[in-house]
Design a protein around this motif. Structure first.
Motif, short mmCIF file in Angstrom:
data_model
loop_
_atom_site.label_atom_id
_atom_site.label_comp_id
_atom_site.label_asym_id
_atom_site.label_seq_id
_atom_site.Cartn_x
_atom_site.Cartn_y
_atom_site.Cartn_z
N VAL A 200 -5.41 11.92 -97.36
CA VAL A 200 -3.59 12.24 -98.03
C VAL A 200 -4.31 13.42 -98.16
CG1 VAL A 200 -3.25 12.46 -100.42
CG2 VAL A 200 -3.76 10.03 -99.72
N ARG A 201 -3.15 14.05 -98.21
CA ARG A 201 -2.58 15.80 -97.61
C ARG A 201 -2.03 16.10 -98.78
NH1 ARG A 201 -4.34 20.77 -96.86
NH2 ARG A 201 -4.17 21.96 -94.89
N ALA A 202 -2.15 17.01 -99.57
CA ALA A 202 -0.67 17.92 -100.22
C ALA A 202 -1.08 19.34 -101.03
CB ALA A 202 -0.25 16.88 -101.66
N VAL A 203 0.07 20.15 -100.44
CA VAL A 203 0.11 21.81 -100.94
C VAL A 203 0.94 22.16 -100.81
CG1 VAL A 203 -1.11 21.78 -98.34
CG2 VAL A 203 1.35 21.87 -98.00
N ALA B 15 -0.24 28.17 -96.71
CA ALA B 15 -0.58 26.91 -98.12
C ALA B 15 -1.90 26.82 -98.72
CB ALA B 15 0.43 25.85 -97.63
N ASN B 16 -1.59 26.35 -100.11
CA ASN B 16 -2.75 26.27 -100.86
C ASN B 16 -3.20 24.90 -101.00
OD1 ASN B 16 -3.77 29.00 -101.42
ND2 ASN B 16 -2.73 29.47 -102.40
N PHE B 17 -4.02 23.34 -100.52
CA PHE B 17 -4.28 22.33 -101.42
C PHE B 17 -3.56 22.74 -102.29
CE2 PHE B 17 -8.53 24.14 -102.60
CZ PHE B 17 -8.75 23.03 -103.93
N SER B 18 -3.02 21.56 -102.82
CA SER B 18 -2.35 20.86 -104.26
C SER B 18 -3.79 20.07 -105.58
CB SER B 18 -1.70 19.91 -104.75
OG SER B 18 -0.11 20.50 -104.48
N GLU B 19 -4.50 20.06 -106.44
CA GLU B 19 -4.93 19.92 -107.67
C GLU B 19 -4.09 19.10 -108.16
OE1 GLU B 19 -6.81 22.53 -109.92
OE2 GLU B 19 -7.18 24.24 -108.56
N ILE B 20 -4.01 17.48 -107.33
CA ILE B 20 -4.50 16.65 -108.04
C ILE B 20 -4.63 16.00 -108.83
CG2 ILE B 20 -2.53 14.20 -107.17
CD1 ILE B 20 -2.55 15.15 -104.17
N PRO B 21 -4.04 15.25 -110.27
CA PRO B 21 -4.93 14.95 -111.27
C PRO B 21 -5.88 12.90 -110.57
CG PRO B 21 -2.75 15.36 -112.36
CD PRO B 21 -2.62 15.34 -110.22
N HIS B 22 -6.92 13.15 -111.02
CA HIS B 22 -7.42 12.34 -110.21
C HIS B 22 -7.14 10.39 -110.98
CE1 HIS B 22 -11.73 14.40 -110.87
NE2 HIS B 22 -10.80 15.36 -109.62
N GLU B 23 -6.42 10.72 -112.05
CA GLU B 23 -5.46 9.53 -111.85
C GLU B 23 -4.69 8.78 -110.82
OE1 GLU B 23 -6.07 12.09 -114.17
OE2 GLU B 23 -7.11 11.25 -115.87
N THR C 269 -4.57 23.64 -90.51
CA THR C 269 -3.03 23.69 -90.54
C THR C 269 -2.63 22.93 -91.83
OG1 THR C 269 -2.63 22.31 -88.82
CG2 THR C 269 -2.49 24.54 -88.39
N ILE C 270 -1.11 23.00 -91.87
CA ILE C 270 -1.10 21.76 -93.10
C ILE C 270 -0.62 20.03 -92.21
CG2 ILE C 270 1.29 20.75 -94.32
CD1 ILE C 270 2.46 23.79 -94.79
#
Length: 318
Positions: free
Chosen positions: A265-268, A276-284, A314-315
């Motif tokens: 999974v990739r989210a930026v 771009a910076n990776f997104s800090e997605i909640p563990h839940e 790259t993204i």
């Protein structure tokens, strides 16, 4: 000086009129914001000289064809859908090298275009190329980071003149233009989607099974992150998706040892796609994504999360 979308639209419409003249033009929409904005500008500039196509390559997102048709209908744009799934899947099956994928898709895409352009009498191809596309594709002393299908993959003998009204814009500026044009919110706010589509979200060798895994996994990632954003659990990333890695990993089903594909999974977060910076997605949220992918996507057995920024990555995966 701040970017002025209203002024840009005036200039772009004039540029398209001058470039096309009294000739006919053809353009494609993919569902992404770049192609839709380019088509919207062309429809304003040369409404009676334009043919608009949607090419279903077999690598599109889940429900993409229906979504594009709906958006075009709301904008009053007549749209022809070309079912080219078998052509593209057959051409790419077994291909693993990223640059080869991009060039094969670009060339076949233009060949399909040429075939339909002949029937329409079009002499000009209008594309939604934006600044990061040609910058990353190299040339003029720049290294090639990755060839974009509408830049590095174009065959020299395509037989159509190019018109690229968005060539000097970055993604956030394209979104501003889309909003000013009056395109639906779900179009101008939609996250970026690569021209080669799911073909470069299957890392390594292309197979039909892997493409389907990528399609279903991407849909789950989008659904869960959109829902979490709406609930206020997290900030909506600039781009978010899933990709299939080239190695299977061991798992267990009941008492049996199994090997299934690995999904990343990739989210930026980004402004223009150049960094771009990776997104800090909640563990839940990640937990819900992982559970759904491993439970609902046939062939997927493990889910990873990518925490790499751009640069050095790259993204997209390829």
């Amino acid at each position: 000086m701040a970017f002025n979308p209203e002024k840009f639209i005036e200039e772009a419409v004039r540029e398209i009129k001058e470039k096309v003249g009294d000739k006919k033009a053809i353009t494609a929409v993919s569902g992404g914001v770049d192609s839709m904005v380019a088509a919207g500008l062309a429809a304003r500039a040369i409404p009676n000289q334009l043919t608009t196509l949607f090419v279903d390559t077999g690598f599109m997102r889940k429900g993409e064809t229906e979504a594009v048709l709906d958006a075009a209908k709301k904008e009053g744009v007549p749209l022809e859908v070309i079912d080219a799934k078998e052509k593209f899947l057959s051409k790419l099956e077994g291909v693993s090298e990223p640059e080869e994928k991009r060039k094969l898709i670009g060339e076949l895409f233009i060949r399909v275009f040429e075939e339909h352009a002949k029937g329409s009498g079009a002499e000009v191809l209008i594309q939604g190329t934006i600044a990061p596309d040609w910058i990353e594709s190299g040339g003029m002393g720049r290294d090639t980071i990755k060839s974009h299908h509408n830049v590095g993959g174009l065959p020299k003998d395509m037989g159509l003149e190019l018109c690229e009204p968005l060539r000097e814009l970055y993604k956030h500026e394209v979104r501003m233009v889309g909003k000013e044009l009056g395109l639906p919110k779900h179009v101008f706010e939609r996250q970026p989607f690569p021209g080669p589509a799911l073909a470069i979200r299957v890392v390594g060798e292309i197979t039909r099974e892997k493409v389907e895994i990528a399609r279903e996994a991407c849909a789950i990632v989008e659904e869960e992150i959109d829902l979490a954003s709406e609930k206020g659990e997290m900030e909506r990333p600039w781009q978010y998706f899933a990709a299939v890695l080239p190695a299977k990993t061991v798992g267990v089903a009941g008492d049996e040892r199994i090997y299934k594909h690995t999904v990343v999974v990739r989210a930026v977060g980004s402004l223009d796609g150049m960094t771009a910076n990776f997104s800090e997605i909640p563990h839940e949220v990640l937990g819900r994504i992982s559970t759904r992918i491993t439970n609902e996507v046939r062939g997927a057995g493990r889910v990873l999360y990518d925490i790499t920024n751009k640069p050095p990555s790259t993204i997209e995966m390829e």
